[in-house]
Each structure stands twice: as C-alpha cells, then as structure tokens.
Scaffold this active site. Structure first.
Site, PDB file in Angstrom:
ATOM      1  N   CYS A 196     -44.517   1.083   5.584  1.00 18.02           N
ATOM      2  CA  CYS A 196     -45.978   1.002   4.952  1.00 18.02           C
ATOM      3  C   CYS A 196     -46.019  -0.536   4.696  1.00 18.02           C
ATOM      4  O   CYS A 196     -45.117  -0.885   4.157  1.00 18.02           O
ATOM      5  CB  CYS A 196     -46.042   1.892   3.667  1.00 18.02           C
ATOM      6  SG  CYS A 196     -47.806   1.485   2.869  1.00 18.02           S
TER       7      CYS A 196
ATOM      8  N   GLU B 296       0.357  10.899 -11.126  1.00 20.63           N
ATOM      9  CA  GLU B 296      -0.851  10.296 -11.704  1.00 20.63           C
ATOM     10  C   GLU B 296      -1.943  10.386 -10.821  1.00 20.63           C
ATOM     11  O   GLU B 296      -1.931  10.357  -9.529  1.00 20.63           O
ATOM     12  CB  GLU B 296      -0.541   9.149 -12.545  1.00 20.63           C
ATOM     13  CG  GLU B 296      -0.222   8.013 -11.150  1.00 20.63           C
ATOM     14  CD  GLU B 296       0.128   6.878 -11.866  1.00 20.63           C
ATOM     15  OE1 GLU B 296       0.557   6.579 -12.995  1.00 20.63           O
ATOM     16  OE2 GLU B 296       0.362   5.662 -11.019  1.00 20.63           O
TER      17      GLU B 296
ATOM     18  N   SER C 110       0.683  -1.332   0.029  1.00 21.26           N
ATOM     19  CA  SER C 110       0.008   0.049  -0.038  1.00 21.26           C
ATOM     20  C   SER C 110       0.955   1.286  -0.024  1.00 21.26           C
ATOM     21  O   SER C 110       2.312   1.129  -0.166  1.00 21.26           O
ATOM     22  CB  SER C 110      -1.081   0.027   1.150  1.00 21.26           C
ATOM     23  OG  SER C 110      -0.252   0.083   2.422  1.00 21.26           O
TER      24      SER C 110
ATOM     25  N   LYS D 291      -5.027   8.941  -8.367  1.00 22.93           N
ATOM     26  CA  LYS D 291      -5.100   7.813  -7.652  1.00 22.93           C
ATOM     27  C   LYS D 291      -6.444   7.470  -7.749  1.00 22.93           C
ATOM     28  O   LYS D 291      -7.380   7.899  -7.100  1.00 22.93           O
ATOM     29  CB  LYS D 291      -4.760   8.214  -6.230  1.00 22.93           C
ATOM     30  CG  LYS D 291      -4.644   7.034  -5.313  1.00 22.93           C
ATOM     31  CD  LYS D 291      -4.434   7.323  -3.899  1.00 22.93           C
ATOM     32  CE  LYS D 291      -4.364   6.208  -2.837  1.00 22.93           C
ATOM     33  NZ  LYS D 291      -5.854   5.438  -2.734  1.00 22.93           N
TER      34      LYS D 291
END
Length: 663
Positions: free
Chosen positions: A420, A112, A83, A114
């Site tokens: 309902c 760039e 990560s 993400k």
C-alpha cells in the site's frame, strides 16, 4: 552409492553447509531450520565414514561452523571452545554410552537442558570482568565485552576473590523478550529475527551497546574453562562454586550412572521444555568426573566425553480457518494464517505468518486445508506443507485494495510483496511515527510507543507534522501524563527541529534508505530542495547507490502528499539542510571515498570515519571502482582482496595519519 557419486554428493553438501554456516553463525540469519541443517551434517558424516579417503582436513565436520567477524577485535582463546556432537535418537545415545564405558570404569553422567543461545566466554582478573568473547571458530572469537556488560545476569564483579577465572556459558533471549522484540521490529518495519538464538546473536554483535541493552538478554553459566586459584574435580562441584560467586546456572541438571535413566530424564526435559526460562533445543549428556574427561579426551572437533541430544521438531496437523492481511510500516501486505488452535511444543498455536503470495502458491495453500504445522526455534510456528485439500477449501486471492485504507495496492516486478503506497494509511501511521521519533531519526526520546499509540487513538496525531502542532494541554490530559511530563515532551519535540539534516532524511522512511545512506544524501545535496529536485542519474552517480535505491527516492518525492508533508515541516521550523555546508567542501579529503577493513589499532572504526567525514571525505561500506582509499587494519579480509583486484590505493594507519595531517 558408488565412489564417484559419493564424491559429487560430498562436494555439494560441503558447499551447502558452508553457505548455511555463514548465514547462521556470521549473519545470524538462517535460511533453513536447525533440523534440516543437522541432517545435512549427518549425511556428510555418513558419507565420510563410508568413504574415508574422500574426507578432507577442511571438511565442515572437522570444525566449528562460525568465524570471527572483522567488526570486532579478535580474541584467541586459551583453550579450544568445543562444540558438541549431536545425537538424534536414543539408540545413538546408547552407542555413545558404549564408547564411554570402553574407556572409563563406572561412569557417572550429568544431564542438563541444552540452552539454545550463543556460546560466550567470560574472563575475570582479580574478580572483575575484563573480557567477553564469542566462540567464533573455536580458536578465535570476537571481543564483545562492552555488549556483554549490558546483560544484567552477567556479574561484573565476583563474590569471591580469585586471580584468574574463565567461565563459559550461553547468552540467550527469553520467549517473552523475543516476542516483544518481534512486535517492535514489526512496528518499525524492520526485518524480524527468525528465532531467539539468532536474535541473541544479532543483539550481541551490535556496534552500539545501547541496542544490546534494549534487547533484554540473559546469561547462564555451564562450565569453568580455566581457574588459577582453585581446583575442581567434578561438574557438580564447579557449578556449585559458580552459584556461590554470583552466576546464574541451571538448576535442572541431574546425575545418573546408567544410560536408561539418562534417556528417561531427557524425555522428561522434553515434555516440560516450555516451563524453562530459557529456550532449549535438546539436552546435554556429559561425564561428571573431570578425571574421566581427561582420560577419554576429544576428537579434532568434539569432546568424546559429552553428547548433545537434539529433540526432533514437533509437527502436528490442523485446519487453516482463514488468511488475514497485516499491513506493515513500509506498506507491505503480509498474509497470516488463522488455524484451529492446537498444542505444539508445549504452547497453544493459532496463527502463523504465510510470508507472501508466492509462499502460498508454492505450497498450494488454500483456506480450509488440513496443514502440517511445526515450531521453528521453539517459538515461531510455520506451515511445513499441505496435508490435504478439503471439500470446502478455497483458493486465497490477494486483495486489490489495502484492508486498512481501501486504497489500491501495487506490486513491483523485482519483489514478491504487495504494498500500500498511501502515506496516510492508518495501519502504517503508528509504525511511521515510531520510526520518525526513533534514536537514529529525529530522536524525540519523550515520545515512546505507548504515548504515540494514545495520541493516534485520540486522533491528536495523523502525521509527523501533527507532532509539531501538539500543545501542552493535548498531552497533559492523557493517561499517566501530567504538567511536567507534558513539558518534557514539548521541549523534546521543539529541540528536534534543530537536528542534523540527515536525521530528517532517515526519519522520512524512504524504502531502502538507511542511516548511512541518509548521511550520504545530506552531504551530497546539502538541503531538501536540492534533494527533491535531483534526477535519478545524480543518485546513481553516488558510490554504493544502485537502481533500486535511486528509484525509491524518486518515487518518494513524486508523491504530492510527501512534498506537502515536507513543506509543512519546513514552515514549522524543522531543519532542512546542512548548517555547515562549506566545512566538507573545503576539507583536505573532499571528494575522496574511503572503505575501512580489518582491526584498527589506534582508532575505533567510528573515530576514523568521523575524521574522514570531518575533512570532507566519504566512508563507504563496500569496495568499488569509485573507492579512492582502503584503510586496512589487521586481519583484513575480502575487502582487501577486492581492493587489490581493482587497483584501489591501500593505506595503513600510519599512512592514514600522514594523509590527514597534510595541509
């Protein structure tokens, strides 16, 4: 903060983060925003930096949040699927730049967008896709090959011959596909996904790949993780090669040799985030040179050569003009806020769901208030707080009657929602019909949502009974329909009359009664009359059925309108019972309840379940005192521990085969 208070706070943070990791990564159902989660992580990182002796090896800051589910076969990755470390300010990006420059000379950065999706690894052998897996915990992921093959933008065969190639990218759901999914979930009365990322993750983790295909996912490649035949020296070189062999890659990346230019480009990406085909939650900064990446290395959790910048959630003030009520398929009344339109995260916002009466009371929301809106997941707006009550503000009161049918509404003590319960409520009719004809219910494929809408609008269908009274001419006269199409619809409706009994039970749409519960009810009671006449104790005696499920069944059959519907369907020839009621009763596993866990080597889960049910046994999803056998495969988890505590008989696949082969 002293050491004792820091220790206590760290323990609380770890518990909170682990809980939210499970909700986010494993259940695809986050209970807090990404930003709030990131702030918990950041607070924990700060405390661990100040008090390093309090940091444990198992801290959430040392690992990727997810884990491999036992629903899918585990995959051990060749390389760790990292990560990225997150930055939330440009000053933090400048600190990142200083660390990089201390280890690399004249670094060149790639910047760039993400993509906000699910990280996936694709493996190719001899140019053919052979496996796809999730990131999981970075070391072990889940095998989702069949589902990934349903994504049109994933190349099944490459344009260049290459022996072994591993490509990492992001599976995502576009805004258009996400909004269509929300609309369909609302019509079917299903729990809606909270954002496109979780919708993509949930769609990839389906056991039925046909559902994945319907979700209209996309894939974008962003790196080559391993290649046997070719060598690449830079990110740009690798991306150009991926482009040439059939992958979709982002065209919005640029290279810069200084951090100020990087920051300027990140700001530009943020300003035009709504123009991208994919959802984004930030930008990624990484080194262009693979040599520099190797030189700088990684920590136990992150590469040191890359950083993710997270855009702060955009919040703006507006006026709440009104609160309208929407009635869902199950009769739930959902308040929706109507606001003075405003631009938020690149799109015009004028509506937001207010969930239920409790949500409105807790936030003290009044009609006419100035409220703070925020975009959640770049798609769904949410009310964060009330900024001010204005002189003309007035309290909202839930209606006493359904706004659609004018019948009284009810509220159970065990839930926040008002409902309902009129089965003929017009607002619920279309949603109920969509559910009734769905694949898992009566499976009338020719009756799509558009056709059902037209049949309802033309007053040709007022209940599921009317579907079986339709004539060929009723359908042929509708827009875009002809003789042949009408024939197909009538044939499909007629064919559905002979469906298995459990499909009808599921199609009736009783609250909290899903497909699995419907199968159990069909096997237990064998026909509709036995089911209708059963008392609550008989339902409570079924393994896995609790008070709420049992009471919902009793409530459903207590309404004369529902009994009338069933009687009419019976008169029209719809199957009302199991045709082979003796098959299960004399099976060698009759009366035995099984639970399956872990990875089975010889059988797929469904195959093992079908064998058990064909021999008279039942398959449950949870272990209890009523469980007779736990069939345990490899990597069994919490179910195995619970079975051991309850002294449930645990069997292997070999023992299972002996059990089912005994006369």
């Amino acid at each position: 903060m002293d050491r004792l208070k820091a220790k206590q706070r760290i323990e609380i943070l770890i518990q909170e983060i682990e809980y939210h990791n499970k909700k986010y990564y494993d259940e695809d159902n986050p209970s807090i925003s990404d930003y709030d989660y990131d702030m918990l992580i950041r607070e924990l990182e700060t405390l661990e930096t100040i008090f390093p002796e309090l940091k444990s090896d198992s801290s959430p800051t040392n690992k990727v949040g997810g884990s491999a589910s036992d629903k899918f076969k585990p995959v051990t990755h060749r390389n760790i699927m990292d990560s990225l470390h997150d930055s939330f300010s440009f000053d933090e990006l400048k600190d990142f730049d200083k660390k990089v420059r201390s280890a690399a000379d004249n670094p060149l950065y790639v910047v760039e967008p993400k993509v906000d999706g699910l990280s996936v690894l694709l493996e190719y052998k001899n140019s053919v896709l052979v496996r796809a897996s999730t990131r999981g915990d970075g070391l072990v992921g889940e095998d989702i090959t069949d589902n990934v093959k349903m994504i049109k933008s994933v190349p099944l065969k490459l344009k260049d011959h290459i022996k072994i190639l591993e490509v990492r990218g992001e599976v995502y759901m576009s805004e258009k596909s996400f909004l269509n999914l929300l609309k369909n979930q609302e019509l079917k009365g299903e729990k809606a996904f909270k954002n496109p990322r979780n919708a993509a993750a949930g769609s990839l983790r389906q056991k039925d790949s046909r559902i994945t295909k319907e979700r209209d996912l996309d894939f974008i490649a962003f790196s080559i993780e391993y290649c046997k035949d070719k060598t690449f020296n830079s990110h740009t070189q690798a991306i150009k090669y991926l482009d040439s062999i059939g992958f979709v890659t982002t065209k919005a990346f640029s290279t810069y040799d200084n951090i100020d230019a990087v920051i300027d480009y990140i700001a530009k990406i943020g300003e035009k985030r709504e123009s991208f085909d994919f959802p984004i939650d930030g930008a990624v900064v990484k080194l262009e040179s693979f040599y520099d990446r190797e030189k700088i290395g990684r920590t136990s959790k992150f590469p040191k050569w890359a950083e993710a910048y997270k855009y702060p959630p955009e919040e703006k003030e507006t006026e709440l003009i009104d609160i309208q009520i929407n009635v869902g398929r199950t009769g739930v009344l959902t308040p929706t806020g109507i606001f003075k339109p405003l631009k938020l995260a690149g799109t015009t916002v004028s509506r937001a769901v207010l969930h239920n009466e409790k949500f409105i009371i807790d936030k003290d929301i009044q009609i006419g208030d100035t409220v703070i809106l925020r975009k959640a997941g770049e798609i769904i707006p949410e009310v964060v707080a009330v900024k001010a009550h204005n002189p003309h503000s007035k309290k909202f009161v839930m209606p006493l009657v359904c706004p659609s049918c004018n019948e009284p509404i009810v509220k159970n003590e065990d839930e926040a929602a008002y409902r309902c319960i009129n089965p003929k409520c017009p607002a619920q009719l279309l949603r109920n019909l969509i559910h009734f004809v769905s694949v898992d219910a009566m499976n009338i494929k020719s009756l799509g949502q558009a056709l059902l809408s037209e049949l309802v609008n033309k007053n040709l269908v007022r209940s599921c009974v009317d579907l079986y009274l339709l004539k060929k001419n009723d359908i042929a006269q509708l827009d875009r329909m002809g003789e042949k199409s009408a024939d197909n619809v009538i044939t499909a409706i007629e064919k559905s009359k002979s469906n298995p009994f459990y499909r009808l039970i599921f199609g009736l749409g009783m609250r909290n009664i899903g497909l699995k519960a419907s199968k159990i009810l069909a096997d237990t009671f064998e026909n509709i009359d036995n089911l209708i006449n059963a008392d609550i104790d008989k339902f409570l005696a079924i393994d896995g059925f609790g008070q709420v499920m049992a009471q919902n069944i009793i409530n459903y059959f207590s309404l004369p309108e529902n009994i009338n519907t069933i009687n009419k369907l019976k008169e029209l020839g719809v199957n009302m019972g199991n045709k082979n009621t003796t098959k299960n009763s004399i099976g060698i596993l009759s009366g035995k309840t099984f639970v399956l866990t872990g990875t089975l080597l010889k059988y797929k889960r469904k195959q093992a379940s079908d064998i058990i049910e064909s021999l008279g046994g039942k398959v449950s999803g949870s272990v209890s005192k009523k469980t007779d056998y736990l069939l345990a495969g490899e990597n069994s988890g919490s179910k195995l521990l619970k079975a051991q505590k309850l002294n449930v008989t645990i069997i292997s696949e070999t023992e299972f085969e002996k059990l089912i082969s005994n006369p």
